[in-house]
Design an enzyme around this catalytic site. Structure first.
Site, PDB file in Angstrom:
ATOM      1  CG  ASP A 203      -1.794  -1.060   1.443  1.00  0.00           C
ATOM      2  OD1 ASP A 203      -2.153  -1.667   0.427  1.00  0.00           O
ATOM      3  OD2 ASP A 203      -2.166  -1.331   2.597  1.00  0.00           O
TER       4      ASP A 203
HETATM    5  N1  URA Z   1      -1.424  -5.934   3.934  1.00  0.00           N
HETATM    6  C1  URA Z   1      -1.821  -4.651   3.974  1.00  0.00           C
HETATM    7  O1  URA Z   1      -2.825  -4.341   4.596  1.00  0.00           O
HETATM    8  N2  URA Z   1      -1.103  -3.732   3.314  1.00  0.00           N
HETATM    9  C2  URA Z   1       0.012  -4.026   2.609  1.00  0.00           C
HETATM   10  O2  URA Z   1       0.624  -3.146   2.026  1.00  0.00           O
HETATM   11  C3  URA Z   1       0.418  -5.358   2.577  1.00  0.00           C
HETATM   12  C4  URA Z   1      -0.325  -6.301   3.242  1.00  0.00           C
END
Ligand code: URA
Length: 232
Positions: A102
């Site tokens: 993310d």
């Molecule tokens: N899980 C999440 O919530 N965000 C990420 O970036 C990776 C795994």
């Protein structure tokens, strides 16, 4: 060499994805759109994927990047936000990110031009564990920890068994290391939200046995032979 293998060796896509590209009419050989995935590439053939000529011999490159918060895991962004590719400056090969983190997640991101490798590492079927360090709001009880390990309903989907351990207890926060073997959209954030402890900071610290270690934030390095083999 079979056309799908040729495409995978160029790093553009996995073999399976290559078959899809062919089916969708995105692949040309000597300027003619391919109709069959059974084509064998011959010496001198010019292969194009989405209008770009590709070559199978490009040397395979495997990198790990310590992604900072505030970067998109993508090769391009429509909204002109910074992408992880902006951080990789002196690599000749056309690498791309393996899976995604993310915008607000930091840590270990692999980049490669090896389509088959990327597919294997990113696809949940192969169950390469991804380990995250999450700083979450509140206290995590034994029951909640057991729930994270057993499986949590994150809205129409129950997560599969995970490893989870508390590494630090602060007055208003808990730091947990969690290893999951699947990669639903925002899965770790959703898991903690589901048990009532929203994530404040999230960092990926390992993929399989390959650890982020002390790589500087925003920095990258080539994987060692041993690391590549371990992930394969
Ligand atoms: N899980 C999440 O919530 N965000 C990420 O970036 C990776 C795994």
């Amino acid at each position: 060499m079979r056309i799908n293998k040729y495409i995978a060796m160029s790093g553009v896509a996995s073999r399976r994805k290559a078959d899809e590209l062919i089916e969708n009419g995105n692949v040309k050989v000597n300027s003619i759109t391919l109709k069959s995935p059974g084509y064998d590439v011959k010496e001198g053939d010019i292969v194009e994927v989405n209008g770009r000529i590709i070559e199978a011999e490009e040397k395979k490159v495997y990198l790990m990047l310590n992604k900072p918060v505030g970067y998109i895991t993508s090769v391009k962004d429509e909204h002109m936000r910074p992408t992880v590719m902006d951080l990789v400056t002196d690599i000749e090969a056309r690498v791309f990110p393996v899976g995604r983190l993310d915008f607000n997640t930091s840590g270990l991101l692999l980049l490669t031009n090896d389509g088959d490798f990327a597919y294997k590492v990113a696809h949940p079927k192969h169950s390469t564990g991804k380990t995250y360090r999450a700083k979450v709001q509140g206290i995590i009880s034994r029951e909640k920890l057991a729930k994270l390990r057993r499986g949590v309903d994150i809205g129409g989907f129950v997560t599969s068994p995970a490893q989870a351990n508390i590494v630090k207890e602060l007055p208003k926060h808990t730091v947990v290391e969690i290893t999951i073997h699947e990669g639903r959209y925002r899965q770790v954030r959703k898991m903690f939200k589901a048990i009532g402890n929203p994530v404040e900071e999230l960092e990926r610290i390992a993929i399989g046995s390959v650890k982020l270690g002390r790589l500087a934030v925003g920095g990258y390095r080539k994987l060692t032979k041993e690391e590549i083999e371990a992930l394969k």
